[in-house]
Each structure stands twice: as C-alpha cells, then as structure tokens.
Enzyme design. Structure first.
Site, PDB file in Angstrom:
ATOM      1  CD  GLU A 115     -26.070  57.782   1.594  1.00 55.76           C
ATOM      2  OE1 GLU A 115     -26.309  56.587   1.842  1.00 55.76           O
ATOM      3  OE2 GLU A 115     -26.878  58.674   1.806  1.00 55.76           O
ATOM      4  CE  LYS A 172     -34.222  53.323  -0.572  1.00 61.23           C
ATOM      5  NZ  LYS A 172     -33.911  52.316  -1.529  1.00 61.23           N
ATOM      6  CB  THR A 182     -36.206  50.480  -4.958  1.00 53.88           C
ATOM      7  OG1 THR A 182     -36.776  51.693  -4.459  1.00 53.88           O
ATOM      8  CG2 THR A 182     -36.462  50.375  -6.437  1.00 53.88           C
TER       9      THR A 182
HETATM   10  C1  LIG Z   1     -35.068  56.302  -5.437  1.00 52.89           C
HETATM   11  C2  LIG Z   1     -35.484  55.066  -5.610  1.00 52.89           C
HETATM   12  O1  LIG Z   1     -34.715  53.950  -5.277  1.00 52.89           O
HETATM   13  C3  LIG Z   1     -33.351  54.014  -5.028  1.00 52.89           C
HETATM   14  C4  LIG Z   1     -32.658  54.348  -6.252  1.00 52.89           C
HETATM   15  C5  LIG Z   1     -32.160  53.377  -7.061  1.00 52.89           C
HETATM   16  C6  LIG Z   1     -31.604  53.718  -8.378  1.00 52.89           C
HETATM   17  O2  LIG Z   1     -31.738  54.880  -8.804  1.00 52.89           O
HETATM   18  O3  LIG Z   1     -31.034  52.825  -9.002  1.00 52.89           O
HETATM   19  C7  LIG Z   1     -32.125  52.059  -6.654  1.00 52.89           C
HETATM   20  C8  LIG Z   1     -32.582  51.687  -5.454  1.00 52.89           C
HETATM   21  C9  LIG Z   1     -32.876  52.685  -4.457  1.00 52.89           C
HETATM   22  N1  LIG Z   1     -31.645  52.821  -3.730  1.00 52.89           N
HETATM   23  C10 LIG Z   1     -36.805  54.741  -6.131  1.00 52.89           C
HETATM   24  O4  LIG Z   1     -37.639  55.655  -6.261  1.00 52.89           O
HETATM   25  O5  LIG Z   1     -37.047  53.572  -6.424  1.00 52.89           O
HETATM   26  C1  LIG Z   2     -29.125  57.670  -0.467  1.00 53.50           C
HETATM   27  C2  LIG Z   2     -29.073  56.200  -0.717  1.00 53.50           C
HETATM   28  N1  LIG Z   2     -28.061  55.466  -0.221  1.00 53.50           N
HETATM   29  C3  LIG Z   2     -27.975  54.145  -0.432  1.00 53.50           C
HETATM   30  C4  LIG Z   2     -28.928  53.484  -1.182  1.00 53.50           C
HETATM   31  C5  LIG Z   2     -28.790  52.018  -1.414  1.00 53.50           C
HETATM   32  O1  LIG Z   2     -29.847  51.283  -0.862  1.00 53.50           O
HETATM   33  P1  LIG Z   2     -30.278  49.859  -1.410  1.00 53.50           P
HETATM   34  O2  LIG Z   2     -29.028  48.992  -1.412  1.00 53.50           O
HETATM   35  O3  LIG Z   2     -31.266  49.389  -0.436  1.00 53.50           O
HETATM   36  O4  LIG Z   2     -30.803  50.049  -2.782  1.00 53.50           O
HETATM   37  C6  LIG Z   2     -29.997  54.217  -1.706  1.00 53.50           C
HETATM   38  C7  LIG Z   2     -31.081  53.596  -2.493  1.00 53.50           C
HETATM   39  O5  LIG Z   2     -32.167  54.202  -2.397  1.00 53.50           O
HETATM   40  C8  LIG Z   2     -30.076  55.600  -1.471  1.00 53.50           C
HETATM   41  O6  LIG Z   2     -31.082  56.338  -1.984  1.00 53.50           O
END
Ligand SMILES: C=C(O[C@@H]1C=C(C(=O)O)C=C[C@H]1N)C(=O)O
Ligand SMILES: Cc1ncc(COP(=O)(O)O)c(C=O)c1O
Length: 269
Positions: A174, A141, A28
């Site tokens: 996390e 991911k 995302t």
């Molecule tokens: C779950 C998603 O993406 C993650 C969640 C977020 C957020 O809720 O801000 C941001 C980036 C990802 N870590 C998704 O469905 O996009």
């Molecule tokens: C469980 C979890 N940890 C960490 C992250 C952070 O990932 P990113 O920095 O790529 O958004 C996310 C985002 O989806 C997540 O769902």
C-alpha cells in the site's frame, strides 16, 4: 468537536486500553454536502474489526445517528472520525471483564491539498522501511499504527508526497495511508493484503465499481518491478478518493484510462 459516548469531552482515562495497548479500531469518513460518504462500508468495517478484536459491540444505531449529526454540520466537505476502544479494564493484556466499550467521534476540516492531488496526480517515493507480516491483524484498521507513524516520518524527511510501501518479502502492499491499484491492458491489480495492510473502505468501493466495467480485477502479490511495469497507477483512501500516480522511481505513468472510468462511476453514485 470531540464526543465520547455522545458527550462533549476531550480526555480519556490513562487506563483506557486504547492508550495502554492500542486496543481498538477506527475509521475516517469523508463528509460531502452534510452526508457521510460510504457510511455503510465504514459501519461494516467497524463491525468486522470490533468482532475480530472481540470487543463488546457498541450501540451501532446510536453511533450512526451521531455520525450523521456531526456530518450535517458540514455544508461542503468535512471529515468525521470514529474511534472505538475496548475501554478501561482487564489486567495486563487480559481483557477479561472489560466490556465498557468507548466510542469517540470527532470531526475535522477536509485536507484541501487532496483537490490538487486528484486533478494533477502525485509522485510516489519508495519507502526503505518494510511492513511486517502480521496475519492476525492483516486488513484491520486497528489502533496500532506505529509502522505508519515511522513511514510518515520517512516521507517528511525525504520531502515525498507519499510512498509505495513493501512488506518484508518485497511485495507491494500500500502507501503510508492509502491502498494501491494498477492497470495493464484490461486488468486492474491490487495487493492481496492477507498478511499485512489495511482493507480500505475506498478500496472495497473501487472493487465494487470495477465489477461493472470492462476491466477485471486480480488480487496479487507483486514486487516493485511488477508495479513499475504498469500502464497506469492510482491510490485510494476514504478522504482523497482516487488519486493518479504520475511518477515512481524515475518512471512516468501518464495514462488515466481506468481512473477516469472509475471516477465517473464514483461521482454518479
Ligand atoms: C490516519 C487517519 O486516517 C487515515 C488517513 C487519511 C489521510 O491522511 O488522508 C485518510 C483516511 C485514513 N485512511 C486519521 O487519523 O484520520
Ligand atoms: C495504512 C493504510 N492503508 C490504507 C488506508 C485506506 O483506508 P480507507 O480507504 O478506509 O481510508 C489507510 C487509511 O487509514 C491506511 O492508513
């Protein structure tokens, strides 16, 4: 808008393995001023995840063009999400002969409450649910995100903004959708994530940013008590960037020394 393999479409076959088994991965991406932020890191992680799951590689050049095209439609902030599925095929869990990789690109508006979180910080709960140890998938991911779905429910039931999540051994991993960093003196700590958790793109970028500062970084396995001894805590994900944590479990964390340094570097890139 939702694009499947570049065509506007909103349905996928029931037999798609993403639907049957969560057989795929996603990322995302924050869009700022029409550009996908940290695109090289997002692409790198997608490539690593596709390779780790033995999914047939999609056309990365075509994907990059699509992501930039969708990003260009946002003059301010937006979100582009890329989901890669192994597609339809195989028998049962076996993926033999399944090489019709599907690429789904969708876009959304940016969650506005993150602006307030960045400014004011947030309080974290501590989740009672624990992450399992899954070394085969640690860091990826992938699309099996049921732990996060259940964690999100716990947040909503408790009225928390977000929560610290530990693994079954009691180590800090996390939060429900972000990575965590904390500082004592000149050392910044982050969980190792070798048996659980997601290797966030923003985590990777923050690790790069720390390298050029007065701080040094340590990857650790620490219990909640270790985290609560911190002088400063912040959480990261691709959409909200760096968010200060103000309070956990009745303890206050008013300092913003390292996050200020890192934010300056982040926003000067
Ligand atoms: C779950 C998603 O993406 C993650 C969640 C977020 C957020 O809720 O801000 C941001 C980036 C990802 N870590 C998704 O469905 O996009
Ligand atoms: C469980 C979890 N940890 C960490 C992250 C952070 O990932 P990113 O920095 O790529 O958004 C996310 C985002 O989806 C997540 O769902």
């Amino acid at each position: 808008m939702v694009l499947i393999n570049g065509c506007e479409q909103t349905t996928v076959p029931v037999a798609d393995r993403a639907m049957q088994y969560g057989d795929g991965c996603f990322t995302t991406i924050l869009v700022e001023l029409g550009k996908p932020r940290l695109w090289p890191l997002h692409l790198q992680r997608l490539q690593k995840n596709v390779s780790a799951l033995y999914i047939t590689e999609p056309d990365w050049g075509a994907l990059a063009r699509l992501v930039h095209q969708r990003a260009a439609s946002y003059s301010d902030k937006g979100v582009v999400k890329v989901l890669i599925s192994r597609g339809v095929g195989g028998r049962g869990y076996s993926a033999i002969g399944c090489d019709d990789t599907q690429v789904v690109v969708s876009d959304f508006s940016w969650p506005q409450h993150y602006a307030q979180w960045q400014q004011q910080g947030i309080e974290l709960g501590v989740s009672e649910q624990r992450l399992g140890l899954v070394p085969m998938l640690a860091g990826l991911k992938h699309l099996n995100r049921l732990e996060q779905v259940l964690l999100k429910r716990e947040l909503e039931c408790n009225g928390w903004q977000d929560a610290v999540v530990l693994d079954v051994n009691g180590h800090v991993m996390e939060t429900t959708a972000s990575n965590v960093f904390w500082r004592n003196g000149k050392i910044i700590y982050t969980p190792e994530l070798d048996v659980s958790g997601v290797h966030g793109v923003m985590r990777a970028h923050v690790i790069e940013l720390i390298a050029g500062t007065e701080y040094c970084l340590e990857f650790v396995k620490k219990t909640l008590e270790g985290l609560l001894c911190a002088e400063e805590i912040f959480i990261t994900n691709a959409l909200m960037a760096l968010v200060p944590v103000t309070r956990i479990d009745g303890r206050d964390f008013p300092e913003r020394t390292a996050i200020s340094v890192l934010n300056k570097r982040l926003y000067s890139c």
